[in-house]
Design a protein around this motif. Structure first.
Motif, mmCIF file in Angstrom:
data_model
loop_
_atom_site.group_PDB
_atom_site.id
_atom_site.type_symbol
_atom_site.label_atom_id
_atom_site.label_comp_id
_atom_site.label_asym_id
_atom_site.label_seq_id
_atom_site.Cartn_x
_atom_site.Cartn_y
_atom_site.Cartn_z
ATOM 1 N N SER A 17 8.176 8.556 4.734
ATOM 2 C CA SER A 17 9.369 9.026 4.019
ATOM 3 C C SER A 17 9.094 10.424 3.484
ATOM 4 C CB SER A 17 9.674 8.132 2.823
ATOM 5 O OG SER A 17 9.901 6.826 3.241
ATOM 6 N N PRO A 18 9.843 11.446 3.940
ATOM 7 C CA PRO A 18 9.612 12.786 3.401
ATOM 8 C C PRO A 18 10.138 12.905 1.970
ATOM 9 C CG PRO A 18 11.187 12.824 5.237
ATOM 10 C CD PRO A 18 10.882 11.389 4.971
ATOM 11 N N VAL A 19 9.408 13.648 1.154
ATOM 12 C CA VAL A 19 9.815 13.874 -0.236
ATOM 13 C C VAL A 19 9.750 15.385 -0.475
ATOM 14 C CG1 VAL A 19 9.112 13.523 -2.642
ATOM 15 C CG2 VAL A 19 8.811 11.667 -0.986
ATOM 16 N N ASP A 20 10.802 15.945 -1.093
ATOM 17 C CA ASP A 20 10.779 17.379 -1.410
ATOM 18 C C ASP A 20 9.873 17.578 -2.622
ATOM 19 O OD1 ASP A 20 11.128 19.958 -2.171
ATOM 20 O OD2 ASP A 20 13.254 19.763 -2.692
ATOM 21 N N ALA A 21 8.636 18.009 -2.361
ATOM 22 C CA ALA A 21 7.651 18.132 -3.439
ATOM 23 C C ALA A 21 7.674 19.515 -4.074
ATOM 24 C CB ALA A 21 6.260 17.806 -2.900
ATOM 25 N N MET A 22 8.692 20.347 -3.714
ATOM 26 C CA MET A 22 8.804 21.664 -4.352
ATOM 27 C C MET A 22 9.694 21.597 -5.592
ATOM 28 S SD MET A 22 8.828 24.245 -1.172
ATOM 29 C CE MET A 22 9.896 23.238 -0.230
ATOM 30 N N ALA A 23 10.388 20.475 -5.749
ATOM 31 C CA ALA A 23 11.269 20.304 -6.908
ATOM 32 C C ALA A 23 10.411 20.120 -8.167
ATOM 33 C CB ALA A 23 12.136 19.071 -6.679
ATOM 34 N N GLN A 24 11.071 20.117 -9.342
ATOM 35 C CA GLN A 24 10.367 19.848 -10.595
ATOM 36 C C GLN A 24 9.734 18.465 -10.527
ATOM 37 O OE1 GLN A 24 10.126 21.812 -13.418
ATOM 38 N NE2 GLN A 24 10.944 23.373 -12.049
ATOM 39 N N ALA A 38 0.872 -1.167 0.000
ATOM 40 C CA ALA A 38 0.000 0.000 0.000
ATOM 41 C C ALA A 38 0.910 1.218 0.000
ATOM 42 C CB ALA A 38 -0.892 0.000 1.236
ATOM 43 N N VAL A 39 0.878 1.971 -1.084
ATOM 44 C CA VAL A 39 1.675 3.204 -1.149
ATOM 45 C C VAL A 39 0.704 4.366 -0.944
ATOM 46 C CG1 VAL A 39 3.164 4.638 -2.585
ATOM 47 C CG2 VAL A 39 3.304 2.140 -2.758
ATOM 48 N N ILE A 40 1.021 5.224 0.012
ATOM 49 C CA ILE A 40 0.133 6.336 0.336
ATOM 50 C C ILE A 40 0.857 7.645 0.054
ATOM 51 C CG2 ILE A 40 -0.999 7.550 2.257
ATOM 52 C CD1 ILE A 40 -1.263 4.764 3.610
ATOM 53 N N LEU A 41 0.211 8.530 -0.684
ATOM 54 C CA LEU A 41 0.770 9.869 -0.892
ATOM 55 C C LEU A 41 0.063 10.813 0.054
ATOM 56 C CD1 LEU A 41 1.000 9.733 -4.725
ATOM 57 C CD2 LEU A 41 2.883 10.048 -3.166
ATOM 58 N N LEU A 42 0.829 11.388 0.945
ATOM 59 C CA LEU A 42 0.265 12.271 1.961
ATOM 60 C C LEU A 42 0.794 13.685 1.718
ATOM 61 C CD1 LEU A 42 -1.274 12.500 4.682
ATOM 62 C CD2 LEU A 42 0.865 11.940 5.828
ATOM 63 N N GLY A 43 -0.121 14.649 1.686
ATOM 64 C CA GLY A 43 0.316 16.029 1.480
ATOM 65 C C GLY A 43 -0.882 16.900 1.193
ATOM 66 N N PRO A 44 -0.713 18.212 1.278
ATOM 67 C CA PRO A 44 -1.850 19.123 1.088
ATOM 68 C C PRO A 44 -2.328 19.135 -0.356
ATOM 69 C CG PRO A 44 0.197 20.345 1.250
ATOM 70 C CD PRO A 44 0.540 18.913 1.526
ATOM 71 N N PRO A 45 -3.533 19.669 -0.588
ATOM 72 C CA PRO A 45 -3.979 19.873 -1.962
ATOM 73 C C PRO A 45 -2.934 20.715 -2.679
ATOM 74 C CG PRO A 45 -5.737 20.457 -0.413
ATOM 75 C CD PRO A 45 -4.503 20.170 0.399
ATOM 76 N N GLY A 46 -2.579 20.310 -3.900
ATOM 77 C CA GLY A 46 -1.591 21.078 -4.662
ATOM 78 C C GLY A 46 -0.170 20.588 -4.469
ATOM 79 N N ALA A 47 0.028 19.562 -3.644
ATOM 80 C CA ALA A 47 1.394 19.060 -3.414
ATOM 81 C C ALA A 47 1.891 18.249 -4.604
ATOM 82 C CB ALA A 47 1.433 18.214 -2.147
ATOM 83 N N GLY A 48 0.978 17.866 -5.487
ATOM 84 C CA GLY A 48 1.380 17.066 -6.653
ATOM 85 C C GLY A 48 1.092 15.590 -6.470
ATOM 86 N N LYS A 49 0.184 15.260 -5.576
ATOM 87 C CA LYS A 49 -0.111 13.845 -5.309
ATOM 88 C C LYS A 49 -0.656 13.135 -6.559
ATOM 89 C CE LYS A 49 -3.118 14.567 -1.952
ATOM 90 N NZ LYS A 49 -3.190 16.049 -1.922
ATOM 91 N N GLY A 50 -1.570 13.813 -7.256
ATOM 92 C CA GLY A 50 -2.192 13.186 -8.428
ATOM 93 C C GLY A 50 -1.162 12.881 -9.506
ATOM 94 N N THR A 51 -0.316 13.867 -9.819
ATOM 95 C CA THR A 51 0.712 13.687 -10.855
ATOM 96 C C THR A 51 1.645 12.544 -10.484
ATOM 97 O OG1 THR A 51 0.673 16.050 -11.305
ATOM 98 C CG2 THR A 51 2.630 14.853 -12.015
#
Ligand code: ADP
Length: 237
Positions: A211-218, A20-33
Protein backbone atom coordinates in the motif's frame (compact mmCIF):
# COMPACT_ATOMS: atom_id res chain seq x y z
CA UNK A 1 -4.94 -1.97 -1.33
CA UNK A 2 -3.51 -4.05 1.50
CA UNK A 3 -4.52 -7.64 1.01
CA UNK A 4 -4.39 -11.04 2.55
CA UNK A 5 -2.18 -13.41 0.56
CA UNK A 6 -4.18 -15.96 -1.35
CA UNK A 7 -2.06 -18.88 -0.13
CA UNK A 8 -2.52 -17.85 3.50
CA UNK A 9 -6.27 -17.26 3.33
CA UNK A 10 -6.56 -20.71 1.79
CA UNK A 11 -5.09 -22.35 4.91
CA UNK A 12 -8.36 -21.61 6.70
CA UNK A 13 -8.22 -24.68 8.93
CA UNK A 14 -5.03 -23.49 10.61
CA UNK A 15 -5.71 -20.87 13.27
CA UNK A 16 -3.94 -17.70 12.24
CA UNK A 17 -2.27 -15.30 14.58
CA UNK A 18 -1.75 -11.61 14.09
CA UNK A 19 -0.60 -9.22 11.48
CA UNK A 20 2.87 -8.46 10.28
CA UNK A 21 2.96 -4.77 9.40
CA UNK A 22 6.05 -3.75 7.45
CA UNK A 23 7.18 -0.17 6.87
CA UNK A 24 9.17 -0.01 3.69
CA UNK A 25 11.00 3.13 2.60
CA UNK A 26 14.38 4.85 2.47
CA UNK A 27 16.22 6.17 5.52
CA UNK A 28 14.49 9.41 6.49
CA UNK A 29 11.07 8.39 5.17
CA UNK A 30 9.68 8.53 8.71
CA UNK A 31 9.45 4.80 9.37
CA UNK A 32 10.52 5.10 13.01
CA UNK A 33 8.03 7.87 13.84
CA UNK A 34 5.13 6.11 12.13
CA UNK A 35 6.04 2.68 13.50
CA UNK A 36 5.89 4.03 17.07
CA UNK A 37 2.42 5.45 16.39
CA UNK A 38 1.03 2.37 14.64
CA UNK A 39 2.39 0.15 17.38
CA UNK A 40 0.61 2.24 20.02
CA UNK A 41 -2.67 2.42 18.07
CA UNK A 42 -2.94 -1.34 17.43
CA UNK A 43 -1.18 -2.50 20.60
CA UNK A 44 1.53 -4.26 18.65
CA UNK A 45 5.25 -4.32 19.48
CA UNK A 46 7.46 -2.01 17.42
CA UNK A 47 10.41 -4.00 16.10
CA UNK A 48 13.18 -1.81 14.74
CA UNK A 49 16.15 -3.86 13.61
CA UNK A 50 18.30 -0.70 13.70
CA UNK A 51 17.35 -0.18 17.39
CA UNK A 52 18.03 -3.84 18.12
CA UNK A 53 21.53 -3.53 16.64
CA UNK A 54 22.19 -0.27 18.50
CA UNK A 55 21.18 -2.06 21.70
CA UNK A 56 23.63 -4.91 20.92
CA UNK A 57 26.36 -2.31 20.30
CA UNK A 58 25.64 -0.62 23.64
CA UNK A 59 25.77 -3.98 25.44
CA UNK A 60 28.96 -4.90 23.52
CA UNK A 61 27.63 -8.32 22.49
CA UNK A 62 29.29 -10.41 19.75
CA UNK A 63 26.52 -9.38 17.37
CA UNK A 64 27.03 -5.73 18.31
CA UNK A 65 30.77 -6.01 17.62
CA UNK A 66 30.10 -7.39 14.15
CA UNK A 67 27.37 -4.90 13.30
CA UNK A 68 29.13 -1.75 14.56
CA UNK A 69 31.71 -1.14 11.79
CA UNK A 70 29.14 -1.90 9.08
CA UNK A 71 26.59 0.48 10.55
CA UNK A 72 29.23 3.18 10.94
CA UNK A 73 29.91 2.94 7.22
CA UNK A 74 26.21 2.90 6.30
CA UNK A 75 26.33 -0.67 5.00
CA UNK A 76 23.83 -3.41 5.75
CA UNK A 77 24.47 -6.12 8.33
CA UNK A 78 24.63 -9.60 6.69
CA UNK A 79 21.27 -11.33 6.26
CA UNK A 80 22.02 -14.36 8.44
CA UNK A 81 22.80 -12.17 11.47
CA UNK A 82 19.64 -10.12 11.00
CA UNK A 83 17.51 -13.19 10.49
CA UNK A 84 18.41 -15.07 13.65
CA UNK A 85 17.88 -11.90 15.71
CA UNK A 86 14.45 -11.28 14.14
CA UNK A 87 13.30 -14.89 14.34
CA UNK A 88 14.13 -15.03 18.03
CA UNK A 89 12.30 -11.75 18.66
CA UNK A 90 9.05 -12.62 16.90
CA UNK A 91 8.86 -15.94 18.72
CA UNK A 92 8.34 -13.96 21.96
CA UNK A 93 4.81 -14.04 23.44
CA UNK A 94 4.22 -10.29 22.96
CA UNK A 95 4.36 -10.84 19.18
CA UNK A 96 1.48 -13.32 19.11
CA UNK A 97 -1.00 -10.73 17.84
CA UNK A 98 1.45 -9.33 15.34
CA UNK A 99 4.18 -6.73 15.16
CA UNK A 100 5.28 -3.63 13.30
CA UNK A 101 8.59 -3.94 11.47
CA UNK A 102 10.67 -0.85 10.93
CA UNK A 103 13.84 -1.47 8.89
CA UNK A 104 13.13 -5.11 8.12
CA UNK A 105 13.10 -6.77 5.63
CA UNK A 106 15.76 -4.82 3.75
CA UNK A 107 16.88 -7.34 1.12
CA UNK A 108 15.06 -9.86 -1.08
CA UNK A 109 16.65 -12.69 0.92
CA UNK A 110 15.27 -11.23 4.17
CA UNK A 111 11.79 -10.88 2.61
CA UNK A 112 11.83 -14.52 1.50
CA UNK A 113 12.92 -15.65 4.95
CA UNK A 114 10.27 -13.52 6.64
CA UNK A 115 7.60 -15.09 4.46
CA UNK A 116 8.75 -18.55 5.53
CA UNK A 117 8.90 -17.60 9.22
CA UNK A 118 5.40 -16.09 9.06
CA UNK A 119 4.04 -19.24 7.48
CA UNK A 120 5.79 -21.41 10.05
CA UNK A 121 4.59 -19.31 12.99
CA UNK A 122 1.12 -18.86 11.44
CA UNK A 123 1.02 -15.11 11.08
CA UNK A 124 -2.03 -14.52 8.94
CA UNK A 125 -1.72 -11.24 7.10
CA UNK A 126 1.12 -9.08 5.95
CA UNK A 127 0.66 -5.38 5.23
CA UNK A 128 3.46 -3.51 3.58
CA UNK A 129 3.22 0.27 3.83
CA UNK A 130 5.44 1.84 1.20
CA UNK A 131 6.55 5.25 2.45
CA UNK A 132 7.00 7.28 -0.72
CA UNK A 133 9.26 10.37 -0.44
CA UNK A 134 11.15 12.65 -2.83
CA UNK A 135 14.86 11.77 -2.49
CA UNK A 136 15.77 15.49 -2.14
CA UNK A 137 13.89 15.68 1.19
CA UNK A 138 15.77 12.82 2.80
CA UNK A 139 19.15 14.47 3.46
CA UNK A 140 17.50 17.37 5.33
CA UNK A 141 15.34 15.02 7.37
CA UNK A 142 18.30 12.85 8.36
CA UNK A 143 20.88 15.54 9.12
CA UNK A 144 18.22 17.35 11.21
CA UNK A 145 17.05 14.26 13.09
CA UNK A 146 17.52 14.12 16.86
CA UNK A 147 16.47 11.16 19.01
CA UNK A 148 15.59 11.05 22.69
CA UNK A 149 18.05 8.95 24.64
CA UNK A 150 15.51 7.48 27.06
CA UNK A 151 12.39 6.82 25.01
CA UNK A 152 13.47 6.97 21.35
CA UNK A 153 11.11 9.89 20.60
CA UNK A 154 12.06 11.46 17.27
CA UNK A 155 12.46 15.18 16.45
CA UNK A 156 13.83 17.24 13.58
CA UNK A 157 15.62 20.51 14.28
CA UNK A 158 14.26 22.00 11.02
CA UNK A 159 10.72 20.69 10.79
CA UNK A 160 9.71 19.27 14.16
CA UNK A 161 11.96 20.88 16.80
CA UNK A 162 11.58 20.18 20.52
CA UNK A 163 10.27 23.07 22.66
CA UNK A 164 13.65 23.29 24.43
CA UNK A 165 16.79 22.72 22.38
CA UNK A 166 18.38 19.33 22.99
CA UNK A 167 15.64 18.15 25.39
CA UNK A 168 12.80 15.71 24.74
CA UNK A 169 9.33 17.30 25.20
CA UNK A 170 7.88 14.00 26.33
CA UNK A 171 10.29 12.80 28.99
CA UNK A 172 12.88 15.56 29.47
CA UNK A 173 15.82 13.38 28.46
CA UNK A 174 18.74 14.39 26.26
CA UNK A 175 18.36 14.37 22.47
CA UNK A 176 21.17 12.76 20.52
CA UNK A 177 22.39 12.95 16.92
CA UNK A 178 22.86 9.41 15.58
CA UNK A 179 26.48 8.85 14.50
CA UNK A 180 25.31 7.53 11.11
CA UNK A 181 23.21 10.67 10.47
CA UNK A 182 26.15 12.52 8.92
CA UNK A 183 26.22 13.43 5.22
CA UNK A 184 28.81 10.88 4.06
CA UNK A 185 27.20 7.95 5.85
CA UNK A 186 23.70 9.06 4.82
CA UNK A 187 24.76 8.93 1.14
CA UNK A 188 25.96 5.35 1.67
CA UNK A 189 22.70 4.38 3.40
CA UNK A 190 20.64 5.90 0.57
CA UNK A 191 22.76 3.99 -1.95
CA UNK A 192 22.28 0.73 -0.01
CA UNK A 193 18.53 1.39 -0.04
CA UNK A 194 18.42 1.90 -3.81
CA UNK A 195 20.47 -1.18 -4.60
CA UNK A 196 19.40 -3.68 -1.93
CA UNK A 197 16.00 -2.60 -0.59
CA UNK A 198 14.12 -0.93 -3.45
CA UNK A 199 13.61 -4.28 -5.24
CA UNK A 200 11.21 -5.16 -2.39
CA UNK A 201 8.69 -2.69 -3.84
CA UNK A 202 8.32 -4.98 -6.85
CA UNK A 203 8.43 -8.12 -4.67
CA UNK A 204 5.47 -6.98 -2.56
CA UNK A 205 3.60 -5.41 -5.47
CA UNK A 206 3.56 -8.77 -7.24
CA UNK A 207 2.20 -10.35 -4.05
CA UNK A 208 -0.51 -7.63 -3.81
CA UNK A 209 0.61 -6.67 -0.32
CA UNK A 210 1.87 -3.15 -0.97
CA UNK A 211 0.00 0.00 0.00
CA UNK A 212 1.65 3.28 -1.04
CA UNK A 213 1.61 6.07 1.54
CA UNK A 214 2.45 9.72 0.82
CA UNK A 215 5.26 10.13 3.35
CA UNK A 216 5.99 13.74 2.32
CA UNK A 217 2.90 14.99 4.16
CA UNK A 218 3.00 16.19 7.78
CA UNK A 219 3.62 13.36 10.24
CA UNK A 220 0.04 13.47 11.60
CA UNK A 221 -1.41 13.25 8.07
CA UNK A 222 0.85 10.30 7.28
CA UNK A 223 -0.37 8.58 10.45
CA UNK A 224 -3.98 9.24 9.39
CA UNK A 225 -3.37 7.72 5.92
CA UNK A 226 -1.82 4.63 7.46
CA UNK A 227 -4.67 4.29 9.96
CA UNK A 228 -7.20 4.43 7.11
CA UNK A 229 -5.39 1.56 5.38
CA UNK A 230 -5.07 -0.61 8.48
CA UNK A 231 -8.53 0.18 9.90
CA UNK A 232 -9.96 -0.64 6.47
CA UNK A 233 -8.14 -3.96 6.64
CA UNK A 234 -9.86 -4.45 10.01
CA UNK A 235 -6.83 -4.79 12.18
CA UNK A 236 -8.34 -4.76 15.68
CA UNK A 237 -7.34 -1.84 17.90
P1 ADP B 1 17.53 4.00 8.74
O1 ADP B 1 16.33 3.32 8.19
O2 ADP B 1 17.23 5.40 9.12
O3 ADP B 1 18.77 3.86 7.89
P2 ADP B 1 17.90 2.00 10.88
O4 ADP B 1 17.97 2.38 12.31
O5 ADP B 1 16.74 1.21 10.41
O6 ADP B 1 18.03 3.39 10.10
O7 ADP B 1 19.24 1.18 10.47
C1 ADP B 1 20.53 1.61 10.83
C2 ADP B 1 21.56 0.61 10.32
O8 ADP B 1 21.34 -0.68 10.92
C3 ADP B 1 21.51 0.32 8.82
O9 ADP B 1 22.25 1.27 8.08
C4 ADP B 1 22.15 -1.08 8.78
O10 ADP B 1 23.56 -1.03 8.90
C5 ADP B 1 21.61 -1.75 10.03
N1 ADP B 1 20.35 -2.49 9.76
C6 ADP B 1 19.13 -2.22 10.31
N2 ADP B 1 18.22 -3.08 9.86
C7 ADP B 1 18.85 -3.93 9.00
C8 ADP B 1 18.45 -5.02 8.21
N3 ADP B 1 17.17 -5.44 8.20
N4 ADP B 1 19.37 -5.65 7.42
C9 ADP B 1 20.64 -5.24 7.43
N5 ADP B 1 21.11 -4.21 8.15
C10 ADP B 1 20.23 -3.54 8.94
Amino acid sequence: MAAVTADRSSVGAIPQLGHAVILLGPPGAGKGTQAQRIAARYHLPHLSTGDMFRDHIRRETELGKRAKPLMERGELVPDDLVLSMVEERIAQPDCRNGFVFDGFPRTLAQAGDLERICQKQKFGCTFVLHMVVEPTLLMRRLTGRRICKAGGHIYNIYDRPPKREGICDQDGSELIHRPDDTEGVISERLHAYEVQTRPLVEYYTVRKLLSPVDAMAQADDVTASIARILDGAQIPR
